[in-house]
Scaffold this motif. Structure first.
Motif, PDB file in Angstrom:
ATOM      1  N   SER A 233      25.760  41.161   3.978  1.00 17.71           N
ATOM      2  CA  SER A 233      26.091  41.583   2.617  1.00 17.71           C
ATOM      3  C   SER A 233      25.926  40.396   1.673  1.00 17.71           C
ATOM      4  CB  SER A 233      27.537  42.090   2.529  1.00 17.71           C
ATOM      5  OG  SER A 233      27.737  43.209   3.354  1.00 17.71           O
ATOM      6  N   TYR A 234      25.430  40.689   0.481  1.00 20.05           N
ATOM      7  CA  TYR A 234      25.281  39.664  -0.550  1.00 20.05           C
ATOM      8  C   TYR A 234      25.935  40.176  -1.831  1.00 20.05           C
ATOM      9  CZ  TYR A 234      23.109  36.863  -4.240  1.00 20.05           C
ATOM     10  OH  TYR A 234      22.912  36.070  -5.331  1.00 20.05           O
ATOM     11  N   TYR A 235      26.693  39.323  -2.518  1.00 24.13           N
ATOM     12  CA  TYR A 235      27.304  39.731  -3.774  1.00 24.13           C
ATOM     13  C   TYR A 235      26.995  38.702  -4.857  1.00 24.13           C
ATOM     14  CZ  TYR A 235      30.969  36.367  -2.547  1.00 24.13           C
ATOM     15  OH  TYR A 235      31.647  35.228  -2.204  1.00 24.13           O
ATOM     16  N   ASP A 236      26.925  39.177  -6.099  1.00 18.55           N
ATOM     17  CA  ASP A 236      26.609  38.347  -7.252  1.00 18.55           C
ATOM     18  C   ASP A 236      27.750  38.439  -8.262  1.00 18.55           C
ATOM     19  OD1 ASP A 236      24.106  36.988  -8.833  1.00 18.55           O
ATOM     20  OD2 ASP A 236      25.392  38.153 -10.184  1.00 18.55           O
ATOM     21  N   LEU A 237      28.245  37.284  -8.711  1.00 23.50           N
ATOM     22  CA  LEU A 237      29.404  37.225  -9.600  1.00 23.50           C
ATOM     23  C   LEU A 237      29.067  36.676 -10.985  1.00 23.50           C
ATOM     24  CD1 LEU A 237      31.703  35.831  -6.836  1.00 23.50           C
ATOM     25  CD2 LEU A 237      32.289  37.876  -8.116  1.00 23.50           C
ATOM     26  N   HIS A 238      27.783  36.609 -11.333  1.00 21.22           N
ATOM     27  CA  HIS A 238      27.423  36.170 -12.674  1.00 21.22           C
ATOM     28  C   HIS A 238      28.063  37.099 -13.704  1.00 21.22           C
ATOM     29  CE1 HIS A 238      24.284  33.915 -10.501  1.00 21.22           C
ATOM     30  NE2 HIS A 238      24.257  33.134 -11.564  1.00 21.22           N
ATOM     31  N   ASP A 239      28.616  36.527 -14.764  1.00 19.06           N
ATOM     32  CA  ASP A 239      29.240  37.274 -15.859  1.00 19.06           C
ATOM     33  C   ASP A 239      30.515  37.993 -15.439  1.00 19.06           C
ATOM     34  OD1 ASP A 239      27.156  36.549 -17.641  1.00 19.06           O
ATOM     35  OD2 ASP A 239      25.915  38.174 -16.843  1.00 19.06           O
ATOM     36  N   ALA A 240      31.122  37.592 -14.325  1.00 23.46           N
ATOM     37  CA  ALA A 240      32.403  38.176 -13.920  1.00 23.46           C
ATOM     38  C   ALA A 240      33.468  37.856 -14.957  1.00 23.46           C
ATOM     39  CB  ALA A 240      32.823  37.639 -12.557  1.00 23.46           C
ATOM     40  N   ASN A 243      35.123  34.334 -14.505  1.00 28.75           N
ATOM     41  CA  ASN A 243      34.291  33.185 -14.127  1.00 28.75           C
ATOM     42  C   ASN A 243      34.703  31.876 -14.790  1.00 28.75           C
ATOM     43  OD1 ASN A 243      33.334  33.536 -16.704  1.00 28.75           O
ATOM     44  ND2 ASN A 243      31.253  34.153 -16.104  1.00 28.75           N
ATOM     45  N   ASP A 244      35.712  31.905 -15.684  1.00 26.11           N
ATOM     46  CA  ASP A 244      36.247  30.663 -16.242  1.00 26.11           C
ATOM     47  C   ASP A 244      37.524  30.222 -15.541  1.00 26.11           C
ATOM     48  OD1 ASP A 244      37.539  32.901 -17.208  1.00 26.11           O
ATOM     49  OD2 ASP A 244      37.853  32.105 -19.226  1.00 26.11           O
ATOM     50  N   SER A 245      37.873  30.884 -14.431  1.00 25.08           N
ATOM     51  CA  SER A 245      39.041  30.475 -13.648  1.00 25.08           C
ATOM     52  C   SER A 245      38.756  29.163 -12.926  1.00 25.08           C
ATOM     53  CB  SER A 245      39.386  31.558 -12.625  1.00 25.08           C
ATOM     54  OG  SER A 245      40.304  31.058 -11.667  1.00 25.08           O
TER      55      SER A 245
END
Length: 281
Positions: A233-240, A243-245
């Motif tokens: 499995s691959y996941y992408d978190l761009h623009d989550a 993402n500033d955490s």
């Protein structure tokens, strides 16, 4: 991303095959297996863990309750191309002392994701299935086991494909989007004031887009009792939304798993194709 399941990832890694229309299969099958898999401590973590663990192999072909590759399902409603059931996922615990970003914070406990799943069946034949699943799950964390604390919700639309090749092989894949509540994101990415350090400021996450992902698996029946499966499995978190955490370390990640299992017991009671068809072995 929960590996379908992380606490139920062991069940999700179990496998089987499709039976022909004339064949009847046991109502339940029980066995044991050994699973090896690698996954990040949490989505966006920059540290991974590798596990080699035994797991129970469970197949149950009930009329309303089913268990198989998709984990545990409880069918609530069925009508033509639509049905509504209860689906479950989960995650394994994370010891914060073993993770640089979370050092000194509370551990992430074993958790369960549970909620309704509305499914639309584009293709629904014994050989091939294409389904849209609209999953809405509550995150329940075992902060003081066996009690579970509510930690928010996740909306998870998913497009699934599965293809059977004879009675021995199965291929499958899925595309997913994830949208989480504020509490859900804070469970993984929030930083309370008492955990603030020079390099880790206080942080409160917001509700919003979580991630997108793609997964695939291959399963094979070696003989009547032995099964093997491999998954990625691959996941992408761009623009989550989070993402500033200060706990957000990577924009993407992957899960890899392999398992082998053996059936030890079968019920004498058998069920026909209508019951078999809806269990993703």
């Amino acid at each position: 991303m929960s590996l379908v399941l992380r606490i139920l990832v062991l069940l999700a890694l179990s496998t089987g095959v499709y039976a022909s229309d004339e064949q009847r299969l046991p109502k339940w099958e029980l066995g044991v297996g050994l699973s090896a898999f690698s996954l990040p401590d949490y989505p966006s973590a920059d540290q991974d863990q590798t596990y080699v663990l035994p797991f129970p192999y469970i197949i149950y072909r009930g009329e309303r309750l089913k268990a198989g590759r998709d984990g545990l399902r409880g069918l609530l409603f069925e009508s033509g191309r639509w049905d509504l059931d209860i689906s479950a996922g989960g995650s394994l615990p994370v010891n914060s002392e073993d993770n640089r970003a979370r050092e000194g914070m509370d551990d992430l406990n074993v958790s369960l994701e549970l909620g309704p799943s509305l499914r639309f069946k584009f293709i629904d034949t014994p050989e091939q299935k294409i389904q849209l699943r609209l999953n809405l799950r509550a995150l329940l964390a075992a902060d003081d086991f066996p009690s579970l604390d509510y930690e928010g919700w996740l909306f998870n639309p998913e497009l699934r494909w599965r293809q059977h090749y004879g009675e021995r092989y199965v291929l499958g894949s899925s595309l997913q989007l994830r949208y989480g509540s504020r509490d859900y994101h804070n469970y993984f990415y929030g930083v309370a004031p008492r955990f603030v350090t020079a390099s880790r400021p206080s942080y409160q996450a917001e509700r919003g887009y979580n991630s997108a992902g793609v997964s695939a698996y291959a399963a094979a029946k070696l003989d009547r009792n032995w099964r093997i499966t491999a998954s990625v499995s691959y996941y992408d978190l761009h623009d989550a939304a989070f993402n500033d955490s200060p706990l957000f370390r990577k924009n993407s990640g992957a899960y890899i798993g392999f398992s082998i299992s053996r059936i030890l017991w079968r019920s004498k009671t058998t069920v026909g194709p209508a019951r078999i068809d809806d269990v993703a072995l």
